[in-house]
Motif scaffolding. Structure first.
Motif, PDB file in Angstrom:
ATOM      1  N   LEU A 211      -1.082   2.756  13.313  1.00 31.96           N
ATOM      2  CA  LEU A 211      -1.580   2.949  14.372  1.00 31.96           C
ATOM      3  C   LEU A 211      -2.009   4.735  14.841  1.00 31.96           C
ATOM      4  N   LYS A 212      -0.647   5.227  13.612  1.00 29.38           N
ATOM      5  CA  LYS A 212      -0.699   6.721  14.276  1.00 29.38           C
ATOM      6  C   LYS A 212      -0.057   7.072  15.245  1.00 29.38           C
ATOM      7  N   GLY A 213       0.545   7.352  16.879  1.00 29.15           N
ATOM      8  CA  GLY A 213       0.904   7.443  17.845  1.00 29.15           C
ATOM      9  C   GLY A 213       1.068   6.861  18.861  1.00 29.15           C
ATOM     10  N   ALA A 233       6.574  -4.537  17.187  1.00 29.58           N
ATOM     11  CA  ALA A 233       5.812  -3.582  16.173  1.00 29.58           C
ATOM     12  C   ALA A 233       6.626  -3.469  14.649  1.00 29.58           C
ATOM     13  N   SER A 234       6.838  -3.016  14.169  1.00 31.51           N
ATOM     14  CA  SER A 234       7.720  -2.636  13.277  1.00 31.51           C
ATOM     15  C   SER A 234       8.694  -1.285  13.937  1.00 31.51           C
ATOM     16  N   ARG A 235       9.553  -1.480  12.495  1.00 34.76           N
ATOM     17  CA  ARG A 235      10.198  -0.471  12.662  1.00 34.76           C
ATOM     18  C   ARG A 235      10.276   0.740  12.963  1.00 34.76           C
ATOM     19  N   GLN A 251      13.640  -7.680  10.057  1.00 36.35           N
ATOM     20  CA  GLN A 251      15.413  -8.109   9.952  1.00 36.35           C
ATOM     21  C   GLN A 251      15.896  -8.018  10.633  1.00 36.35           C
ATOM     22  N   THR A 252      16.222  -6.582  11.092  1.00 35.24           N
ATOM     23  CA  THR A 252      16.494  -6.007  12.207  1.00 35.24           C
ATOM     24  C   THR A 252      16.429  -6.202  13.449  1.00 35.24           C
ATOM     25  N   GLY A 253      15.427  -6.386  13.864  1.00 35.18           N
ATOM     26  CA  GLY A 253      14.865  -6.864  15.452  1.00 35.18           C
ATOM     27  C   GLY A 253      15.364  -8.648  15.714  1.00 35.18           C
ATOM     28  N   ILE A 266       0.341  -2.625   9.682  1.00 34.81           N
ATOM     29  CA  ILE A 266       1.898  -3.124   9.433  1.00 34.81           C
ATOM     30  C   ILE A 266       1.846  -3.436   7.608  1.00 34.81           C
ATOM     31  N   SER A 267       2.586  -2.085   6.532  1.00 34.27           N
ATOM     32  CA  SER A 267       2.571  -2.203   4.985  1.00 34.27           C
ATOM     33  C   SER A 267       2.711  -3.372   4.349  1.00 34.27           C
ATOM     34  N   GLY A 268       3.748  -4.024   5.449  1.00 37.62           N
ATOM     35  CA  GLY A 268       4.403  -5.857   4.897  1.00 37.62           C
ATOM     36  C   GLY A 268       5.452  -5.437   4.688  1.00 37.62           C
ATOM     37  N   ILE A 270       9.270  -6.078   3.084  1.00 39.37           N
ATOM     38  CA  ILE A 270       9.956  -7.333   3.330  1.00 39.37           C
ATOM     39  C   ILE A 270      10.716  -7.214   4.292  1.00 39.37           C
ATOM     40  N   GLN A 271      11.454  -6.502   4.706  1.00 34.45           N
ATOM     41  CA  GLN A 271      12.283  -6.343   6.007  1.00 34.45           C
ATOM     42  C   GLN A 271      11.460  -6.700   7.289  1.00 34.45           C
ATOM     43  N   HIS A 272       9.681  -6.735   7.422  1.00 36.31           N
ATOM     44  CA  HIS A 272      10.057  -6.875   8.365  1.00 36.31           C
ATOM     45  C   HIS A 272       9.063  -8.450   7.973  1.00 36.31           C
ATOM     46  N   ILE A 285      -4.525  -6.673   9.154  1.00 39.71           N
ATOM     47  CA  ILE A 285      -5.567  -5.767   9.176  1.00 39.71           C
ATOM     48  C   ILE A 285      -5.463  -4.057   8.808  1.00 39.71           C
ATOM     49  N   ASN A 286      -5.621  -3.957   7.760  1.00 39.74           N
ATOM     50  CA  ASN A 286      -4.834  -2.744   6.761  1.00 39.74           C
ATOM     51  C   ASN A 286      -5.927  -2.219   6.388  1.00 39.74           C
ATOM     52  N   LYS A 287      -6.342  -1.046   6.056  1.00 40.98           N
ATOM     53  CA  LYS A 287      -7.262   0.099   5.787  1.00 40.98           C
ATOM     54  C   LYS A 287      -7.129  -0.029   4.063  1.00 40.98           C
ATOM     55  N   ASP A 304     -10.615  -0.251   9.272  1.00 39.03           N
ATOM     56  CA  ASP A 304      -9.595   0.484  10.042  1.00 39.03           C
ATOM     57  C   ASP A 304      -9.022  -0.101  10.862  1.00 39.03           C
ATOM     58  N   ALA A 305      -8.193  -0.052  11.038  1.00 41.73           N
ATOM     59  CA  ALA A 305      -7.752  -0.688  12.775  1.00 41.73           C
ATOM     60  C   ALA A 305      -8.327  -0.130  14.221  1.00 41.73           C
ATOM     61  N   PHE A 306      -8.430   1.371  13.422  1.00 41.38           N
ATOM     62  CA  PHE A 306      -8.714   1.857  14.779  1.00 41.38           C
ATOM     63  C   PHE A 306     -11.155   1.367  15.334  1.00 41.38           C
TER      64      PHE A 306
HETATM   65  P1  FAD Z   1       4.704   2.028   6.835  1.00 42.36           P
HETATM   66  O1  FAD Z   1       5.370   1.278   5.669  1.00 42.36           O
HETATM   67  O2  FAD Z   1       4.378   3.096   6.951  1.00 42.36           O
HETATM   68  O3  FAD Z   1       3.250   1.379   6.790  1.00 42.36           O
HETATM   69  C1  FAD Z   1       1.402   1.343   8.100  1.00 42.36           C
HETATM   70  C2  FAD Z   1       0.386   0.879   6.724  1.00 42.36           C
HETATM   71  O4  FAD Z   1      -0.522   0.948   7.725  1.00 42.36           O
HETATM   72  C3  FAD Z   1      -0.109   0.980   5.461  1.00 42.36           C
HETATM   73  O5  FAD Z   1       0.217  -0.053   5.001  1.00 42.36           O
HETATM   74  C4  FAD Z   1      -1.347   1.238   5.612  1.00 42.36           C
HETATM   75  O6  FAD Z   1      -2.115   1.318   4.924  1.00 42.36           O
HETATM   76  C5  FAD Z   1      -1.877   1.277   6.957  1.00 42.36           C
HETATM   77  N1  FAD Z   1      -2.923   1.906   7.964  1.00 42.36           N
HETATM   78  C6  FAD Z   1      -2.850   3.460   7.907  1.00 42.36           C
HETATM   79  N2  FAD Z   1      -4.108   3.786   8.871  1.00 42.36           N
HETATM   80  C7  FAD Z   1      -4.543   2.623   8.542  1.00 42.36           C
HETATM   81  C8  FAD Z   1      -5.323   2.695   9.750  1.00 42.36           C
HETATM   82  N3  FAD Z   1      -5.937   3.705  10.724  1.00 42.36           N
HETATM   83  N4  FAD Z   1      -6.401   0.959  10.293  1.00 42.36           N
HETATM   84  C9  FAD Z   1      -5.188   0.793   9.549  1.00 42.36           C
HETATM   85  N5  FAD Z   1      -4.171   0.296   8.947  1.00 42.36           N
HETATM   86  C10 FAD Z   1      -3.601   1.659   8.162  1.00 42.36           C
HETATM   87  N6  FAD Z   1      10.591  -2.933   9.659  1.00 42.36           N
HETATM   88  C11 FAD Z   1      10.667  -3.996  10.066  1.00 42.36           C
HETATM   89  O7  FAD Z   1       9.321  -3.866  10.793  1.00 42.36           O
HETATM   90  N7  FAD Z   1      11.230  -4.756  11.066  1.00 42.36           N
HETATM   91  C12 FAD Z   1      12.968  -4.772  10.633  1.00 42.36           C
HETATM   92  O8  FAD Z   1      13.610  -5.137  11.311  1.00 42.36           O
HETATM   93  C13 FAD Z   1      12.999  -3.818   9.528  1.00 42.36           C
HETATM   94  N8  FAD Z   1      14.123  -3.966   9.413  1.00 42.36           N
HETATM   95  C14 FAD Z   1      14.793  -3.478   8.677  1.00 42.36           C
HETATM   96  C15 FAD Z   1      16.235  -3.110   8.283  1.00 42.36           C
HETATM   97  C16 FAD Z   1      16.977  -2.315   6.581  1.00 42.36           C
HETATM   98  C17 FAD Z   1      17.795  -1.503   6.598  1.00 42.36           C
HETATM   99  C18 FAD Z   1      15.678  -1.312   6.127  1.00 42.36           C
HETATM  100  C19 FAD Z   1      16.116  -0.221   5.202  1.00 42.36           C
HETATM  101  C20 FAD Z   1      14.374  -1.008   6.642  1.00 42.36           C
HETATM  102  C21 FAD Z   1      14.440  -2.173   7.880  1.00 42.36           C
HETATM  103  N9  FAD Z   1      12.778  -1.950   7.889  1.00 42.36           N
HETATM  104  C22 FAD Z   1      12.293  -2.710   8.923  1.00 42.36           C
HETATM  105  C23 FAD Z   1      11.625  -1.232   7.738  1.00 42.36           C
HETATM  106  C24 FAD Z   1      10.727  -1.242   6.896  1.00 42.36           C
HETATM  107  O9  FAD Z   1      11.216  -1.125   5.153  1.00 42.36           O
HETATM  108  C25 FAD Z   1       9.500  -0.848   6.534  1.00 42.36           C
HETATM  109  O10 FAD Z   1      10.124   0.684   6.333  1.00 42.36           O
HETATM  110  C26 FAD Z   1       8.698  -0.611   7.812  1.00 42.36           C
HETATM  111  O11 FAD Z   1       8.616  -1.941   8.136  1.00 42.36           O
HETATM  112  C27 FAD Z   1       7.366   0.473   7.630  1.00 42.36           C
HETATM  113  O12 FAD Z   1       6.555  -0.112   8.875  1.00 42.36           O
HETATM  114  P2  FAD Z   1       4.968   0.157   8.606  1.00 42.36           P
HETATM  115  O13 FAD Z   1       4.891  -1.242   8.402  1.00 42.36           O
HETATM  116  O14 FAD Z   1       4.257   0.107  10.320  1.00 42.36           O
HETATM  117  O15 FAD Z   1       4.896   1.137   8.441  1.00 42.36           O
END
Ligand code: FAD
Length: 322
Positions: A211-213, A233-235, A251-253, A266-268, A270-272, A285-287, A304-306
């Motif tokens: 979501l960028k911000g 939300a993701s972490r 995992q921590t939420g 959200i990338s997906g 394992i902790q999410h 929804i992921n690009k 694009d989520a936007f």
């Molecule tokens: P990113 O991994 O950066 O992913 C962003 C995604 O957005 C990418 O897949 C990208 O392709 C996509 N994207 C970018 N721009 C666009 C666009 N315009 N439109 C559509 N898609 C787009 N994470 C959690 O979520 N919850 C937890 O409880 C948690 N606990 C953790 C515990 C430990 C001990 C550790 C080590 C990590 C933990 N994490 C947790 C963190 C986890 O490993 C990831 O870092 C985190 O989930 C990543 O968040 P994200 O998917 O938002 O970001």
């Protein structure tokens, strides 16, 4: 087995986790030919517990319990379990339940199965199933101690209404508490007023770093508002300070199990996934077409989520308001 079910309350009403705890406890009682007694701490209307089949409920009251200390709660539940000669105590694996359960297990010298997704007493023993390695594997744990404590993952044990509602008999329970049972006092609680809690929502729309911000989360909020959903939300975005920790899934939420989970940007990791993979229907929804979230999604939108989020919101609005 005699089972004590700890029922969580909020503002004088039983929480959804309370009904799930009742269902889990009654299922165990049925399997083992035992009975269930509920326990509420403080004032609460227990009428609804009867709808889910609970007939007997302790209501614990003590001035020190008003300080909301989980150590005093653990002491109270331990005393109630002893007074009722309960073999098993079931609590929700909520943030409060997670704080109480280990303390309670020590007080009862009980084996503890935390964060369980299934409980079975049909073979005479209590066997608990719990996800391990961030949900990669499941472990069946047999608790062999005389007294047993288990916490149940919210939204997994679907609360089941009884065929005929029971009339709840409330019994006063006065624990013996001293100042040293209160290790911390809750002085204020700030709540997201009017917002649904992800842990209890039936539909969740979550946003990630894609979501960028923080200024772009209105896209997630709009879709959530249209669907009557909670925002998750993701972490990564919580750590960045874009969203409050209460919204973090994983995992921590919070662990969630809604009917519909929409993950945008959200990338997906394992902790999410550890916190949401038991959702009934997952939409991603992921690009990036190779994002790991697509491996567990029932429906995937590579885009694009936007662009996708506003279109989806409009589409849902047109269906909802038709
Ligand atoms: P990113 O991994 O950066 O992913 C962003 C995604 O957005 C990418 O897949 C990208 O392709 C996509 N994207 C970018 N721009 C666009 C666009 N315009 N439109 C559509 N898609 C787009 N994470 C959690 O979520 N919850 C937890 O409880 C948690 N606990 C953790 C515990 C430990 C001990 C550790 C080590 C990590 C933990 N994490 C947790 C963190 C986890 O490993 C990831 O870092 C985190 O989930 C990543 O968040 P994200 O998917 O938002 O970001």
């Amino acid at each position: 087995m005699k089972i004590l079910a700890y029922l969580e309350t909020l503002d004088g009403a039983l929480k959804k986790t309370a009904f799930e705890t009742i269902t889990a406890a009654l299922t165990l009682a049925k399997q083992s030919g035992g009975s269930v007694v509920g326990l509420v701490i403080g004032s609460a209307d227990t009428t609804q517990a009867g709808v889910y089949g609970l007939a007997d409920c302790l209501v614990a009251k003590h001035a020190l319990l008003e300080k909301q200390s989980t150590s005093a709660f653990a002491e109270t539940i331990a005393q109630a379990a002893k007074a009722e000669n309960a073999d098993v105590v079931i609590l929700p694996a909520s943030s409060t339940g997670k704080e109480i359960a280990p303390r309670l297990a020590v007080k009862l010298e009980a084996g503890l199965a935390p964060d369980t997704v299934a409980l079975d007493a049909s073979g005479g023993n209590l066997v608990a199933t719990r996800p391990v390695f961030a949900g990669k594997a499941r472990l069946n744990v047999k608790i062999t101690t005389a007294k047993k404590v288990a916490t149940i993952r919210p939204n997994v044990f679907t609360a089941k209404k009884a065929d005929a509602a029971a009339t709840v008999t409330n019994r006063d329970f006065a624990p013996t508490l001293a100042d040293n049972h209160v290790k911390a006092t809750v002085t204020s609680v700030s709540r997201n007023t009017g917002k649904l809690d992800v842990a209890e929502a039936d539909i969740i729309v979550s946003g990630g770093r894609g979501l960028k911000g923080p200024e772009n989360f209105h896209l997630v909020e709009s879709l959530a508002g249209t669907l009557g959903a909670a925002v998750g939300a993701s972490r990564a975005v919580v750590d960045a300070g874009w969203r409050p920790h209460g919204e973090q899934v994983g995992q921590t939420g919070k662990t969630v199990s809604p009917t519909l989970y929409i993950a945008a940007g959200i990338s997906g990791a394992i902790q999410h996934l550890a916190g949401m993979s038991s959702s009934k229907v997952i939409v991603a929804i992921n690009k990036d077409k190779d994002a790991p979230i697509f491996q567990i999604a029932d429906y995937g939108i590579v885009g694009d989520a936007f662009e996708v989020l506003p279109k989806l919101t409009e589409k849902v609005k047109s269906v909802v308001h038709r």
